[in-house]
Each structure stands twice: as C-alpha cells, then as structure tokens.
Design an enzyme around this catalytic site. Structure first.
Site, PDB file in Angstrom:
ATOM      1  CB  SER A  88      -1.032  -0.070   1.342  1.00 63.22           C
ATOM      2  OG  SER A  88      -0.175   0.095   2.479  1.00 63.22           O
ATOM      3  CE  LYS A  89      -1.859   6.271  -3.444  1.00 62.43           C
ATOM      4  NZ  LYS A  89      -2.279   7.843  -3.706  1.00 62.43           N
ATOM      5  NE  ARG A  90      -0.108  -0.550   6.020  1.00 58.64           N
ATOM      6  CZ  ARG A  90       0.781  -1.564   6.479  1.00 58.64           C
ATOM      7  NH1 ARG A  90       1.824  -1.021   7.117  1.00 58.64           N
ATOM      8  NH2 ARG A  90       0.393  -2.549   6.438  1.00 58.64           N
ATOM      9  N   GLY A 110       5.126   3.140   0.803  1.00 62.49           N
ATOM     10  CA  GLY A 110       6.129   3.991  -0.188  1.00 62.49           C
ATOM     11  C   GLY A 110       5.696   3.745  -1.759  1.00 62.49           C
ATOM     12  CD  GLN A 161      -3.597  10.122  -4.404  1.00 64.55           C
ATOM     13  OE1 GLN A 161      -2.690   9.066  -4.720  1.00 64.55           O
ATOM     14  NE2 GLN A 161      -4.413  10.060  -3.848  1.00 64.55           N
TER      15      GLN A 161
END
Length: 458
Positions: free
Chosen positions: A233-235, A237, A436
C-alpha cells in the site's frame, strides 16, 4: 506496471510482439483518464507497444468496447452448443439466494436456477421483460486441470466452481469471456497476470475447451508485499508510476527496480541496464514467492542511475517544464516571470507563506473554518481514484456549496496551501502536476499550521 514490464521483456527477448489492449467492458469502474494515465506511464517507462489502439495492428480494434459484436457472437455460439445458457434471475433474487447461503454458512454462488429452463420457461421470463445474462454451463463433476508456466499443473474440482457470467444484460462481456476470445483471435502466445487470477484459471481453461481452442501459456506472477509482509500500500512507499516521475525518479531506475520484484539475473547483481534485462529475461527465473517492495532500495537505485547519467543529459531533463509551460504561458509577459509563477513545483519541504495569507479575506480570524475546509477537501482528494484535474475538481467543487462559502474563497485557501501563492496556474491542473503525494503532504502541513491557530479545532 511490473506485469506489463515482464510481458514487454519477454516479448523483446524472443523478438515477439507486445500489444496493448484496453479492457474497458466493466462500465461501472470505467475511468477514461485512468486509461490515459496508464498509457502515459507505460510510455514514460519506455514500454512501447507494437500493436494497440493508437498504433493499430492486424487485430484491431484493440479497445474491447469496440468489439461487443464479436463477444455477442461467441456467447451465442456457446449457448447454441449447450456450453452456456440464458439466466433471467433478477438482482433481488440473486441477493436473496446469497443471504440464504450465508445463513447456512455455504460459499456464495449462483444456484443454477435457470440452467435447465425449458423453452416455455424462457419465453415466460422474456414476456415479463427480464433481460438475461449468459452464464457458462460449468461441469457439475470431475476436475479441470490448468497449466501455469511458473507453477506447473494445478487441479480444480468442478463442483467448487460456479456457473459464471459471460455476457451481462447490457451486452458487455465479463473479463472471463472477452479476454479469452481476444487472446485467441489476436493469437496471443503468453498471458502474464497477477496470481489473484489463478482461482479464475479453470474458468478460462473451460472456455478454451468449449471452443476447441488451444490456450496460451499462462504465468501467474507473485504478489508484491511491503517490508512487513503485509499487502502493498502507499504506507509502504508505493505509488502510481507517474508519481515517481513527479518525484524525480528516472525511468531506467524504476524499470530496474520493478524487474527485480520477482525475477533475478543471479544472486548478487542489482544494477541491470535495459539491454541486459532484455538479453537475459525469461520466465525460468521468475519466482512464485511474494516479492518484497523496498522503497529505500528504489531510492538508492535511483541515486546510482543519476550519478551515472551524463551531465548534459541530466541538465536537460525538461519533462516537467514542458508540462508546466502550457499552464503559465498565457499568464506571463516576461520569461523571468515563469520562476515566480512556477517555482513551487520544484520545492520540497515547507512552503514560505504566513497563516494570514493562507486564511485570506474569507477566513480571516476563522482558522477553525479554514481548517474544516482543508480537512474535508483532503479527505475527498484522498478518495479520488485517478489523479487528474477533472476528477480532482469534480471531487472538490461541490464542497463550497456544502460549506456555505464562495467557490473562489475555497479554492483560494487550497491554492495557498498547495503552492504558497495567491496567484498560480489553474488550481486542479497544478494539483495534477504536483502529484497526489506532494499535494496531500502540503495540505497536511497547512492544516498543522492552522491547528496552531485553532487549538480547539479537531
């Protein structure tokens, strides 16, 4: 992008054709700007295609929504051959069946209510205005053996499979029908896709068997996990490919990094140029164990590529400038004005503005109101599924009326938050170019400033 890269490398290694097909038949999830973003990302990474919607080819059209008649004809052929049937069940009935199965703690699946309808029953259903879907008539017993290049033969018991939908009532096919028909007609030899499609493989092999076709070679690539072994996920990176471009990553570094997510040249080489990747890539060194995404390794790898880049080429990377110029050239009279108009695109860390500038006239003395506006706007921007200016504006513009403020006042506080300036290129085009991650990070920093002015605000 990892899957696309592996497909591209395989085609280039063997001198084959890498083609781009737009699978846009799920109209509920269709996002036109998302397609353009993916095509731009492929171009940025250098994954050029030999056939596709914009370059043509012997099997055009390459956009599935332009091939609906082909899918209808193949669905009708399956029905005529007793490999499929018309299902008239309403969404309400299907929901009732699902709930009853859940109450019995059974796996949810279609109960084959329409599988053996007589001609009279079909006529009665159609007389009532029911619009049928086409379902595949899955064998009720026996087993289906699928073959995967990476995993070998995988066997599925047919009584665990359902009668899946091939053609929806709106005339659009599902992936199960459209992809298999197109892969056969386009003479596809290899299909690389994520391992989440492995449970669907028996459905696709059954379709090939029903048509009497030879299936292509399937390779289901392993998942990509974060360093904590959780779903990526984006957490961790991870971001959309174009966000890496906006952050200053080089395409060759990203390609090198992606190639090592599930493939290796040997047990020690990490910096591998594109020509070497093409020369050595094959499926026999692709791993089935999950790959681990390491953002720090990507950053290190990008630094290596930057240091190896000739100075003149490094100084001439004008990609971002070329995207900024159309936004500012109508607003400037001197070339030197570009710097003041667009310097925030190139800044990292805190922007230089004071809270009074952020609040503007509308929110002067009302830090709580400004904070509410930024909090709500950030939530809506985070939920945008494709980071493009049209989607961003559609998500935020209605907020002004909801908050009881003028659109210009809302956009003004957002503009200062993400650029540090009161006059900029168009707000949402600016957000699109910032990307984003940077947009949301700047909104976060602005909200932190406001919280210092409004300690009672949540």
């Amino acid at each position: 992008m990892r899957t696309a890269l592996f497909s591209w490398l395989l085609a280039r290694h063997y001198g084959g054709q890498f083609f781009l097909r737009i699978e846009d038949t799920d109209q509920a999830r269709y996002v036109e700007s998302g397609i353009e973003a993916q095509m731009e990302a492929l171009r940025w990474l250098g994954l050029t295609w030999d056939e596709g919607p914009d370059v043509g080819g012997p099997y055009a059209p390459y956009t599935q929504s332009e091939r609906l008649e082909t899918y209808r004809e193949h669905a009708e052929w399956l029905v005529a051959g007793d490999h499929a049937y018309l299902c008239y069940c309403s969404p309400q009935r299907l929901e009732e069946v699902r709930k009853a199965q859940q109450a019995r703690k059974e796996p949810p699946r279609y109960d084959r209510h329409c599988r053996n309808f007589s001609p009279e029953e079909r006529q009665a259903a159609e007389a009532q205005g029911a619009r049928p879907v086409v379902r595949f008539k899955t064998p009720l017993d026996g087993e289906t053996v699928t073959h995967d290049v990476l995993r070998g033969s995988v066997t599925f018991q047919n009584d665990t499979l359902d009668d899946f939908v091939l053609l929806k009532s709106d005339g659009y096919p599902t992936y199960h029908l459209a992809a298999q028909v197109d892969d056969h007609l386009m003479q596809t030899t290899h299909v690389l896709r994520g391992e989440e499609w492995l449970p669907s493989a028996p459905r696709h092999f059954l379709i090939y068997r029903a048509f009497g076709w030879e299936p292509p070679a399937f390779a289901h690539l392993s998942r990509i996990l974060g360093p904590d072994r959780a779903k990526l996920s984006k957490r961790h990176g991870a971001h959309a490919a174009l966000e890496y471009r906006e952050q200053g990553y080089l395409p060759d570094a990203v390609v090198n990094f992606l190639a090592l997510l599930g493939w290796s040249l040997d047990d020690h080489t990490e910096i591998i140029g594109r020509a070497t990747l093409i020369r050595h890539f094959d499926l026999d060194r692709v791993l089935t164990n999950p790959a681990v995404f390491n953002a720090e390794k990507l950053l290190w790898m990008n630094g290596v590529y930057i240091r190896e880049m000739p100075d003149d080429k490094l100084a001439d990377d004008r990609g971002l400038l070329m995207r900024i110029i159309p936004l500012v050239k109508e607003r400037i009279k001197l070339l030197s004005e570009i710097v003041d108009m667009a310097d925030f695109f190139f800044m990292d860390g805190e922007l230089d503005y004071d809270v009074e500038t952020l609040l503007g006239k509308r929110y002067a003395g009302d830090a709580v109101g400004a904070l509410e506006a930024l909090d709500t706007a950030a939530e809506r921007l985070e939920a945008v599924d494709a980071w493009g200016h049209e989607k961003l504006e559609a998500a935020v513009r209605p907020l002004a009326e909801e908050l009881g403020v003028k659109t210009g006042d809302l956009f003004g506080v957002l503009r200062v938050a993400v650029t540090g300036k009161t006059a900029t290129p168009p707000l949402f085009e600016t957000m699109e170019l910032l990307g984003q991650q940077r947009t949301l990070e700047r909104l976060r920093r602005a909200r932190e400033r406001l919280r210092g002015q409004a300690p009672a605000a949540k």
